[in-house]
Design an enzyme around this catalytic site. Structure first.
Site, mmCIF file in Angstrom:
data_model
loop_
_atom_site.group_PDB
_atom_site.id
_atom_site.type_symbol
_atom_site.label_atom_id
_atom_site.label_comp_id
_atom_site.label_asym_id
_atom_site.label_seq_id
_atom_site.Cartn_x
_atom_site.Cartn_y
_atom_site.Cartn_z
ATOM 1 N N ASN A 9 0.870 -1.182 0.000
ATOM 2 C CA ASN A 9 0.000 0.000 0.000
ATOM 3 C C ASN A 9 0.905 1.230 0.000
ATOM 4 O O ASN A 9 1.491 1.567 1.014
ATOM 5 C CB ASN A 9 -0.890 -0.036 1.254
ATOM 6 N N TRP A 10 0.993 1.865 -1.157
ATOM 7 C CA TRP A 10 1.926 2.999 -1.289
ATOM 8 C C TRP A 10 1.356 4.289 -0.696
ATOM 9 O O TRP A 10 2.045 5.301 -0.630
ATOM 10 C CB TRP A 10 2.290 3.216 -2.763
ATOM 11 N N LYS A 11 0.100 4.265 -0.323
ATOM 12 C CA LYS A 11 -0.567 5.438 0.272
ATOM 13 C C LYS A 11 -0.359 6.680 -0.611
ATOM 14 O O LYS A 11 -0.222 6.556 -1.824
ATOM 15 C CB LYS A 11 -0.073 5.660 1.703
ATOM 16 N N HIS A 95 -9.388 0.679 5.181
ATOM 17 C CA HIS A 95 -8.098 0.922 5.832
ATOM 18 C C HIS A 95 -8.318 1.846 7.026
ATOM 19 O O HIS A 95 -9.164 2.742 6.981
ATOM 20 C CB HIS A 95 -7.117 1.554 4.834
ATOM 21 N N GLU A 97 -6.787 4.291 8.101
ATOM 22 C CA GLU A 97 -6.659 5.729 7.815
ATOM 23 C C GLU A 97 -7.949 6.261 7.177
ATOM 24 O O GLU A 97 -8.358 7.397 7.447
ATOM 25 C CB GLU A 97 -5.442 5.970 6.901
ATOM 26 N N GLU A 167 -5.259 -5.526 10.521
ATOM 27 C CA GLU A 167 -4.244 -4.497 10.747
ATOM 28 C C GLU A 167 -4.522 -3.797 12.077
ATOM 29 O O GLU A 167 -5.319 -2.837 12.112
ATOM 30 C CB GLU A 167 -4.284 -3.458 9.628
ATOM 31 N N GLY A 173 2.443 1.792 10.888
ATOM 32 C CA GLY A 173 3.371 2.920 10.762
ATOM 33 C C GLY A 173 4.060 3.297 12.056
ATOM 34 O O GLY A 173 4.695 4.341 12.154
ATOM 35 N N SER A 213 3.557 -2.632 10.360
ATOM 36 C CA SER A 213 5.009 -2.617 10.541
ATOM 37 C C SER A 213 5.692 -3.935 10.176
ATOM 38 O O SER A 213 6.655 -4.356 10.838
ATOM 39 C CB SER A 213 5.373 -2.201 11.972
ATOM 40 N N GLY A 234 2.823 -1.314 4.352
ATOM 41 C CA GLY A 234 2.828 0.123 4.101
ATOM 42 C C GLY A 234 4.248 0.614 3.845
ATOM 43 O O GLY A 234 4.788 0.478 2.749
ATOM 44 N N GLY A 235 4.866 1.170 4.870
ATOM 45 C CA GLY A 235 6.187 1.788 4.750
ATOM 46 C C GLY A 235 7.209 0.955 3.992
ATOM 47 O O GLY A 235 7.905 1.471 3.093
HETATM 48 C C1 PEP Z 1 -0.738 -0.101 6.260
HETATM 49 O O1 PEP Z 1 -0.878 1.114 6.237
HETATM 50 O O2 PEP Z 1 -1.575 -0.835 5.723
HETATM 51 C C2 PEP Z 1 0.434 -0.638 6.922
HETATM 52 C C3 PEP Z 1 0.436 -1.885 7.268
HETATM 53 O O3 PEP Z 1 1.473 0.252 7.161
HETATM 54 P P1 PEP Z 1 2.915 -0.098 7.769
HETATM 55 O O4 PEP Z 1 3.393 -1.359 7.111
HETATM 56 O O5 PEP Z 1 3.752 1.088 7.451
HETATM 57 O O6 PEP Z 1 2.702 -0.280 9.244
#
Ligand code: PEP
Length: 250
Positions: A9-11, A95, A97, A167, A173, A213, A234-235
């Site tokens: 997920n590049w957001k 998600h 967010e 999640e 994050g 994470s 994500g990251g």
């Molecule tokens: C996400 O936003 O779906 C996610 C899992 O982010 P991260 O891997 O950065 O925690």
């Protein structure tokens, strides 16, 4: 069918040239037949470009969100029909967010799920509790409610087009990951909850991803758990080297 999946997920990251750089690295270093299905979710502006660029690879494209209506006077929104028309195969819905920052409710998500399925998009449905809810031992209830109200209205036939991403919000994050045991416990609970409502066959077939994470250093241990079928990343999905190390940790 239950598959191992790693989705990035590049957001709201990567403009066109950054996207091209990342794609070039992914294409160069992805094994021809990875042990997991690989999905990337760029921003709306880059979806078609990414789809075209990845056409000769096994990597599939997801959108990060969509509107529940087919078309109309919804300035700034994008519909499922539009996503399908540019080669998008999956859409991330719910998600944390979107839930927290854009006030997306379970009822709204139920509508989005229907619109996605109607447009032949596979849904990656996110669920997960806040830190306070886990501390109060409410995490199972919270996840069950999100699933019941956002997803469980679909028919048995639609489950083949659904993937669940657990999640925990406190792990997104933050650098803090759920332990493999915590992930397994919740994934088993999700599978049991699906089984109670839709039967054991559907529950056994659904892919349940962990997100929060995930990094090259912890992916292997988390993915080794029986009910964890991969990750929503994500990251770490923004760095080709890290993302591919996660993909290759099956
Ligand atoms: C996400 O936003 O779906 C996610 C899992 O982010 P991260 O891997 O950065 O925690």
């Amino acid at each position: 069918m239950r598959k191992n999946i790693v989705a990035g997920n590049w957001k709201m990251n990567n403009d066109l040239s950054e996207t091209e750089d990342l794609l070039a690295q992914l294409k160069q270093h992805l094994e021809e037949t990875p042990d997991a299905k690989v999905i990337v979710a760029p921003s709306f502006t880059n979806l078609y470009h990414v789809f075209q660029s990845l056409a000769d690879t096994p990597i599939e494209v997801a959108a990060q969100n969509m509107h529940q209506s087919e078309n109309g006077a919804f300035t700034g929104e994008v519909s499922g029909k539009m996503l399908s028309s540019v080669g998008v195969k999956h859409v991330i819905l719910g998600h944390s967010e979107r839930r927290a920052i854009f006030n997306e409710t379970d009822a709204l998500l139920a509508e989005k799920v229907d619109a996605a399925l109607k447009n032949d998009l596979q849904v990656i449905f996110c669920c997960g509790e806040e830190l306070e809810e886990r501390k109060n031992d409410n995490h199972f209830e919270v996840v069950k409610k999100q699933l019941s109200e956002g997803l469980f209205h679909i028919s048995k036939e639609n489950w083949k087009d659904v993937v669940i991403a657990y999640e925990p919000v406190w792990a997104i994050g933050t650098g803090e990951t759920a332990s493999p045991e915590q992930a397994q416990e919740m994934h088993a609970f999700i599978r049991k909850t699906i089984s109670e409502k839709f039967g054991s066959e559907i529950a056994a077939e659904i892919s349940i991803l962990y997100g929060g994470s995930v990094k090259p250093a912890n992916a292997k241990e988390i993915f080794a758990k029986e009910d964890v079928d991969g990750g929503l990343i994500g990251g770490a999905s923004l760095k080709a080297e890290d993302f591919l190390a996660i993909v290759h940790s099956f």
